[in-house]
Design a protein around this motif. Sequence first.
Motif, PDB file in Angstrom:
ATOM      1  N   ILE A  41       0.783  -1.214   0.011  1.00  0.00           N
ATOM      2  CA  ILE A  41      -0.088  -0.121  -0.123  1.00  0.00           C
ATOM      3  C   ILE A  41       0.769   1.223  -0.085  1.00  0.00           C
ATOM      4  CG2 ILE A  41      -1.948   1.298   1.106  1.00  0.00           C
ATOM      5  CD1 ILE A  41      -2.729  -1.349   2.354  1.00  0.00           C
ATOM      6  N   GLN A  42       0.501   2.238  -0.912  1.00  0.00           N
ATOM      7  CA  GLN A  42       1.483   3.462  -1.159  1.00  0.00           C
ATOM      8  C   GLN A  42       0.171   4.349  -0.854  1.00  0.00           C
ATOM      9  OE1 GLN A  42       3.507   4.590  -4.819  1.00  0.00           O
ATOM     10  NE2 GLN A  42       5.227   5.210  -3.575  1.00  0.00           N
ATOM     11  N   LEU A  43       0.508   5.444  -0.289  1.00  0.00           N
ATOM     12  CA  LEU A  43      -0.772   6.536   0.093  1.00  0.00           C
ATOM     13  C   LEU A  43      -0.229   7.776  -0.613  1.00  0.00           C
ATOM     14  CD1 LEU A  43      -1.735   6.100   3.795  1.00  0.00           C
ATOM     15  CD2 LEU A  43      -2.572   5.249   1.471  1.00  0.00           C
ATOM     16  N   LEU A  44      -1.005   8.907  -1.385  1.00  0.00           N
ATOM     17  CA  LEU A  44      -0.499   9.834  -1.764  1.00  0.00           C
ATOM     18  C   LEU A  44      -1.052  10.956  -1.100  1.00  0.00           C
ATOM     19  CD1 LEU A  44      -1.261   9.437  -5.720  1.00  0.00           C
ATOM     20  CD2 LEU A  44       1.021   9.249  -4.332  1.00  0.00           C
ATOM     21  N   ASP A  45      -0.135  11.724  -0.458  1.00  0.00           N
ATOM     22  CA  ASP A  45      -0.650  13.107   0.236  1.00  0.00           C
ATOM     23  C   ASP A  45      -0.579  14.200  -0.719  1.00  0.00           C
ATOM     24  OD1 ASP A  45      -1.364  14.777   2.106  1.00  0.00           O
ATOM     25  OD2 ASP A  45       0.593  15.074   2.962  1.00  0.00           O
ATOM     26  N   CYS A  46      -1.584  15.069  -0.997  1.00  0.00           N
ATOM     27  CA  CYS A  46      -1.688  16.251  -1.986  1.00  0.00           C
ATOM     28  C   CYS A  46      -2.017  17.412  -1.313  1.00  0.00           C
ATOM     29  CB  CYS A  46      -2.311  15.676  -3.015  1.00  0.00           C
ATOM     30  SG  CYS A  46      -4.016  15.445  -2.787  1.00  0.00           S
ATOM     31  N   PRO A  47      -1.890  18.489  -2.074  1.00  0.00           N
ATOM     32  CA  PRO A  47      -2.560  19.842  -1.516  1.00  0.00           C
ATOM     33  C   PRO A  47      -4.068  19.755  -1.678  1.00  0.00           C
ATOM     34  CG  PRO A  47      -0.742  20.421  -2.906  1.00  0.00           C
ATOM     35  CD  PRO A  47      -0.948  18.899  -3.021  1.00  0.00           C
ATOM     36  N   GLY A  48      -4.912  20.446  -1.055  1.00  0.00           N
ATOM     37  CA  GLY A  48      -6.453  20.555  -1.019  1.00  0.00           C
ATOM     38  C   GLY A  48      -6.652  21.072  -2.331  1.00  0.00           C
ATOM     39  N   VAL A  49      -7.817  20.837  -2.908  1.00  0.00           N
ATOM     40  CA  VAL A  49      -8.376  21.078  -3.916  1.00  0.00           C
ATOM     41  C   VAL A  49      -9.687  21.828  -3.762  1.00  0.00           C
ATOM     42  CG1 VAL A  49      -9.236  20.705  -6.381  1.00  0.00           C
ATOM     43  CG2 VAL A  49      -7.233  19.387  -5.474  1.00  0.00           C
ATOM     44  N   VAL A  50      -9.911  22.735  -4.330  1.00  0.00           N
ATOM     45  CA  VAL A  50     -11.436  23.582  -4.246  1.00  0.00           C
ATOM     46  C   VAL A  50     -11.665  24.056  -5.454  1.00  0.00           C
ATOM     47  CG1 VAL A  50     -12.757  25.566  -3.359  1.00  0.00           C
ATOM     48  CG2 VAL A  50     -11.027  24.471  -1.977  1.00  0.00           C
ATOM     49  N   LEU A  51     -12.671  23.333  -6.171  1.00  0.00           N
ATOM     50  CA  LEU A  51     -13.218  23.721  -7.476  1.00  0.00           C
ATOM     51  C   LEU A  51     -13.989  24.856  -7.393  1.00  0.00           C
ATOM     52  CD1 LEU A  51     -14.505  19.964  -8.845  1.00  0.00           C
ATOM     53  CD2 LEU A  51     -12.172  21.249  -8.870  1.00  0.00           C
ATOM     54  N   ASP A  52     -13.798  25.676  -8.477  1.00  0.00           N
ATOM     55  CA  ASP A  52     -14.763  27.046  -8.719  1.00  0.00           C
ATOM     56  C   ASP A  52     -16.175  26.838  -8.494  1.00  0.00           C
ATOM     57  OD1 ASP A  52     -15.118  29.842  -9.022  1.00  0.00           O
ATOM     58  OD2 ASP A  52     -14.573  29.891 -10.852  1.00  0.00           O
ATOM     59  N   SER A  53     -16.835  27.373  -7.803  1.00  0.00           N
ATOM     60  CA  SER A  53     -18.292  27.478  -7.660  1.00  0.00           C
ATOM     61  C   SER A  53     -19.025  28.419  -8.038  1.00  0.00           C
ATOM     62  CB  SER A  53     -18.741  27.027  -6.128  1.00  0.00           C
ATOM     63  OG  SER A  53     -18.391  28.084  -5.390  1.00  0.00           O
ATOM     64  N   GLY A  54     -18.269  29.525  -8.655  1.00  0.00           N
ATOM     65  CA  GLY A  54     -18.871  30.670  -9.125  1.00  0.00           C
ATOM     66  C   GLY A  54     -19.268  31.754  -8.126  1.00  0.00           C
ATOM     67  N   ASP A  55     -18.918  31.467  -6.732  1.00  0.00           N
ATOM     68  CA  ASP A  55     -19.072  32.534  -5.720  1.00  0.00           C
ATOM     69  C   ASP A  55     -17.730  32.491  -5.001  1.00  0.00           C
ATOM     70  OD1 ASP A  55     -19.840  34.470  -3.906  1.00  0.00           O
ATOM     71  OD2 ASP A  55     -21.312  33.166  -2.794  1.00  0.00           O
ATOM     72  N   PRO A  56     -16.699  33.064  -5.367  1.00  0.00           N
ATOM     73  CA  PRO A  56     -15.312  32.736  -4.870  1.00  0.00           C
ATOM     74  C   PRO A  56     -15.251  33.481  -3.556  1.00  0.00           C
ATOM     75  CG  PRO A  56     -14.940  34.263  -6.812  1.00  0.00           C
ATOM     76  CD  PRO A  56     -16.614  33.625  -6.747  1.00  0.00           C
ATOM     77  N   SER A  57     -15.956  34.555  -3.367  1.00  0.00           N
ATOM     78  CA  SER A  57     -15.600  35.459  -2.105  1.00  0.00           C
ATOM     79  C   SER A  57     -16.026  34.385  -0.946  1.00  0.00           C
ATOM     80  CB  SER A  57     -16.340  36.694  -2.153  1.00  0.00           C
ATOM     81  OG  SER A  57     -17.564  36.370  -2.070  1.00  0.00           O
ATOM     82  N   ALA A  58     -17.217  33.796  -0.964  1.00  0.00           N
ATOM     83  CA  ALA A  58     -17.506  32.976   0.129  1.00  0.00           C
ATOM     84  C   ALA A  58     -17.221  31.530   0.290  1.00  0.00           C
ATOM     85  CB  ALA A  58     -19.201  33.140   0.567  1.00  0.00           C
ATOM     86  N   ALA A  59     -17.293  30.976  -0.933  1.00  0.00           N
ATOM     87  CA  ALA A  59     -16.912  29.454  -1.028  1.00  0.00           C
ATOM     88  C   ALA A  59     -15.824  29.085  -0.733  1.00  0.00           C
ATOM     89  CB  ALA A  59     -17.598  29.319  -2.527  1.00  0.00           C
ATOM     90  N   THR A  60     -14.513  29.872  -1.268  1.00  0.00           N
ATOM     91  CA  THR A  60     -13.246  29.260  -1.053  1.00  0.00           C
ATOM     92  C   THR A  60     -12.953  29.656   0.643  1.00  0.00           C
ATOM     93  OG1 THR A  60     -12.387  31.518  -1.581  1.00  0.00           O
ATOM     94  CG2 THR A  60     -12.409  29.705  -3.112  1.00  0.00           C
ATOM     95  N   THR A  61     -13.313  30.491   1.094  1.00  0.00           N
ATOM     96  CA  THR A  61     -13.242  30.788   2.521  1.00  0.00           C
ATOM     97  C   THR A  61     -13.798  29.730   3.370  1.00  0.00           C
ATOM     98  OG1 THR A  61     -13.126  33.182   2.155  1.00  0.00           O
ATOM     99  CG2 THR A  61     -13.366  32.509   4.295  1.00  0.00           C
ATOM    100  N   LEU A  62     -15.243  29.365   3.112  1.00  0.00           N
ATOM    101  CA  LEU A  62     -15.967  28.369   3.554  1.00  0.00           C
ATOM    102  C   LEU A  62     -15.373  26.944   3.638  1.00  0.00           C
ATOM    103  CD1 LEU A  62     -19.509  29.737   3.320  1.00  0.00           C
ATOM    104  CD2 LEU A  62     -17.921  29.952   5.390  1.00  0.00           C
TER     105      LEU A  62
END
Length: 93
Positions: A41-62
């Motif tokens: 078993i090999q695990l991958l650690d990666c940076p978090g991913v947030v897809l654009d939802s159209g409301d970047p001001s609140a969505a990316t923060t939340l």
Amino acid sequence: GYPNVGKSSLINSLKRSRTCGVGAMPGVTRCLQAVQLDRHIQLLDCPGVVLDSGDPSAATTLRGALAPQRLRDPLTPACAILRRCPPQQVRGD
């Protein structure tokens, strides 16, 4: 996965050692890292991913993609949180 949900912490727990760096602020994991758990078993650690939802001001923060100190407008995400909470919970009744 989303930023700051515990991907690196879970890998550290499974590995029973501090293999991956962890922190309370987004951006600690900056690149993909392969961690060998056992022979098979090999695990991958990666940076978090947030897809654009159209409301970047609140969505990316939340979603934890932006550190609170870097917010230009803290009022918009705060209002989004308050809209999701029952009024009696916010008042402390």
